[in-house]
Motif scaffolding. Sequence first.
Motif, PDB file in Angstrom:
ATOM      1  N   ASP A   1      -6.013 -14.260  -0.445  1.00 31.96           N
ATOM      2  CA  ASP A   1      -5.859 -13.267  -1.494  1.00 31.96           C
ATOM      3  C   ASP A   1      -6.989 -13.506  -2.495  1.00 31.96           C
ATOM      4  O   ASP A   1      -6.876 -14.323  -3.398  1.00 31.96           O
ATOM      5  CB  ASP A   1      -4.499 -13.394  -2.167  1.00 31.96           C
TER       6      ASP A   1
ATOM      7  N   SER B   1      -8.185 -11.161  -4.427  1.00 27.17           N
ATOM      8  CA  SER B   1      -8.136  -9.921  -5.218  1.00 27.17           C
ATOM      9  C   SER B   1      -9.089  -9.951  -6.402  1.00 27.17           C
ATOM     10  O   SER B   1      -9.679  -8.938  -6.754  1.00 27.17           O
ATOM     11  CB  SER B   1      -6.716  -9.694  -5.733  1.00 27.17           C
ATOM     12  N   HIS B   2      -9.218 -11.132  -7.013  1.00 26.59           N
ATOM     13  CA  HIS B   2     -10.099 -11.277  -8.177  1.00 26.59           C
ATOM     14  C   HIS B   2     -11.493 -11.727  -7.790  1.00 26.59           C
ATOM     15  O   HIS B   2     -12.341 -11.875  -8.663  1.00 26.59           O
ATOM     16  CB  HIS B   2      -9.585 -12.386  -9.104  1.00 26.59           C
TER      17      HIS B   2
ATOM     18  N   SER C   1      -8.926  -6.598  -4.248  1.00 24.79           N
ATOM     19  CA  SER C   1      -8.251  -5.468  -4.886  1.00 24.79           C
ATOM     20  C   SER C   1      -9.266  -4.669  -5.700  1.00 24.79           C
ATOM     21  O   SER C   1     -10.093  -5.244  -6.399  1.00 24.79           O
ATOM     22  CB  SER C   1      -7.147  -5.959  -5.823  1.00 24.79           C
TER      23      SER C   1
ATOM     24  N   HIS D   1      -8.071  -2.300  -7.816  1.00 22.63           N
ATOM     25  CA  HIS D   1      -7.254  -1.767  -8.905  1.00 22.63           C
ATOM     26  C   HIS D   1      -8.137  -1.641 -10.164  1.00 22.63           C
ATOM     27  O   HIS D   1      -9.091  -2.396 -10.330  1.00 22.63           O
ATOM     28  CB  HIS D   1      -6.096  -2.759  -9.130  1.00 22.63           C
TER      29      HIS D   1
ATOM     30  N   LYS E   1      -9.601  -4.708 -11.993  1.00 26.14           N
ATOM     31  CA  LYS E   1     -10.299  -5.759 -11.249  1.00 26.14           C
ATOM     32  C   LYS E   1     -11.816  -5.669 -11.445  1.00 26.14           C
ATOM     33  O   LYS E   1     -12.313  -4.788 -12.138  1.00 26.14           O
ATOM     34  CB  LYS E   1      -9.902  -5.707  -9.773  1.00 26.14           C
TER      35      LYS E   1
ATOM     36  N   GLY F   1      -6.621   0.815  -4.618  1.00 27.83           N
ATOM     37  CA  GLY F   1      -7.025   0.481  -3.254  1.00 27.83           C
ATOM     38  C   GLY F   1      -7.638  -0.892  -3.178  1.00 27.83           C
ATOM     39  O   GLY F   1      -7.546  -1.682  -4.119  1.00 27.83           O
TER      40      GLY F   1
ATOM     41  N   TYR G   1      -0.296 -16.331 -14.992  1.00 22.58           N
ATOM     42  CA  TYR G   1       0.757 -15.416 -14.629  1.00 22.58           C
ATOM     43  C   TYR G   1       2.097 -16.127 -14.751  1.00 22.58           C
ATOM     44  O   TYR G   1       2.135 -17.350 -14.845  1.00 22.58           O
ATOM     45  CB  TYR G   1       0.601 -14.966 -13.166  1.00 22.58           C
TER      46      TYR G   1
HETATM   47  C1  LIG Z   1      -4.329  -7.484  -8.434  1.00 22.62           C
HETATM   48  C2  LIG Z   1      -3.817  -8.516  -7.516  1.00 22.62           C
HETATM   49  C3  LIG Z   1      -3.046  -8.196  -6.415  1.00 22.62           C
HETATM   50  C4  LIG Z   1      -2.596  -6.788  -6.135  1.00 22.62           C
HETATM   51  O1  LIG Z   1      -3.641  -5.945  -5.869  1.00 22.62           O
HETATM   52  P1  LIG Z   1      -3.294  -4.433  -5.516  1.00 22.62           P
HETATM   53  O2  LIG Z   1      -4.619  -3.752  -5.455  1.00 22.62           O
HETATM   54  O3  LIG Z   1      -2.404  -3.923  -6.599  1.00 22.62           O
HETATM   55  O4  LIG Z   1      -2.604  -4.488  -4.195  1.00 22.62           O
HETATM   56  C5  LIG Z   1      -2.641  -9.210  -5.574  1.00 22.62           C
HETATM   57  N1  LIG Z   1      -2.983 -10.494  -5.810  1.00 22.62           N
HETATM   58  C6  LIG Z   1      -3.727 -10.849  -6.874  1.00 22.62           C
HETATM   59  C7  LIG Z   1      -4.091 -12.288  -7.090  1.00 22.62           C
HETATM   60  C8  LIG Z   1      -4.163  -9.874  -7.755  1.00 22.62           C
HETATM   61  O5  LIG Z   1      -4.873 -10.229  -8.812  1.00 22.62           O
END
Ligand SMILES: *Cc1c(COP(=O)(O)O)cnc(C)c1O
Length: 248
Positions: free
Chosen positions: A18, A20-21, A44, A46, A49, A56, A192
């Motif tokens: 993951d 995402s960041h 991610s 979003h 981000k 997406g 978080y």
């Molecule tokens: C933002 C985030 C997600 C979710 O991303 P989406 O685009 O909303 O699916 C998952 N894991 C982490 C660590 C994130 O920062």
Amino acid sequence: MGSEMCIRDRYGFMIIEDASHGIGGKYKDQPIGNCRYSDITVFSFHPVKIITTGEGGMALTNDEALAHRLALFRSHGISSSAADMQVRPNDEIWNYQQIALGFNYRMTDIQAALGLSQMQRLDEFIGNRHTLASRYDSRLTSLPLVTPWQHSDSYSSYHLYVVRLKLDQIEKTQRQVYDAIYAEGVLVNLHYIPVYRQPYYEKMGFKQGYCVQAEQYHREAISIPLFPGLTEAAQDRVVEVIREAVSL
Ligand SMILES: *Cc1c(COP(=O)(O)O)cnc(C)c1O
């Protein structure tokens, strides 16, 4: 794949990162997302981000078979590639077959166009974040806070700048510090809450005290503003507001 994945190979599991960041970041000078240590990496896109497509994200892999399955799942499990289609007696081969149970995870072309233009600015965004992060590093050192530590192998994308309050040196609670900063119009946040403290996981039996260090972190962490458009003057004001909030 690196030899670092040997535990995965020994026990036969797969690794999904993951990240995402993490887009724009590097580990040992290699970009996050190269899947050297994982089967799949996800980003991610979003709006909050590093780069965005409105909503997406992206899944990356070096494994062709996985890439093919991901593409199938993205669009209802339907393929129009002759190589995927079954030839059955008395059947016409039409131009597509559903061969798996997928869903609609497609990104629109308009979103993709935004993503491509954002990609061109990725290095600029990350560079700005680094400049601002090192300004915070130097300006916050004298305060009763722990600033984010970076390993020399890592080049962070600095999606967040999270400080940890040294609560034994501050005569306020985390909430009081947070409120004092917020009251000055500085948008702070908490990243978080440990995931198992969420009601959904608590119903599965997870309880307070399960991950002591994570909970300690949660009691001390505050994210302070960091984004490419943050001006130095605005950042200096943030530092002053924090200085006052953690002072007696
Ligand atoms: C933002 C985030 C997600 C979710 O991303 P989406 O685009 O909303 O699916 C998952 N894991 C982490 C660590 C994130 O920062």
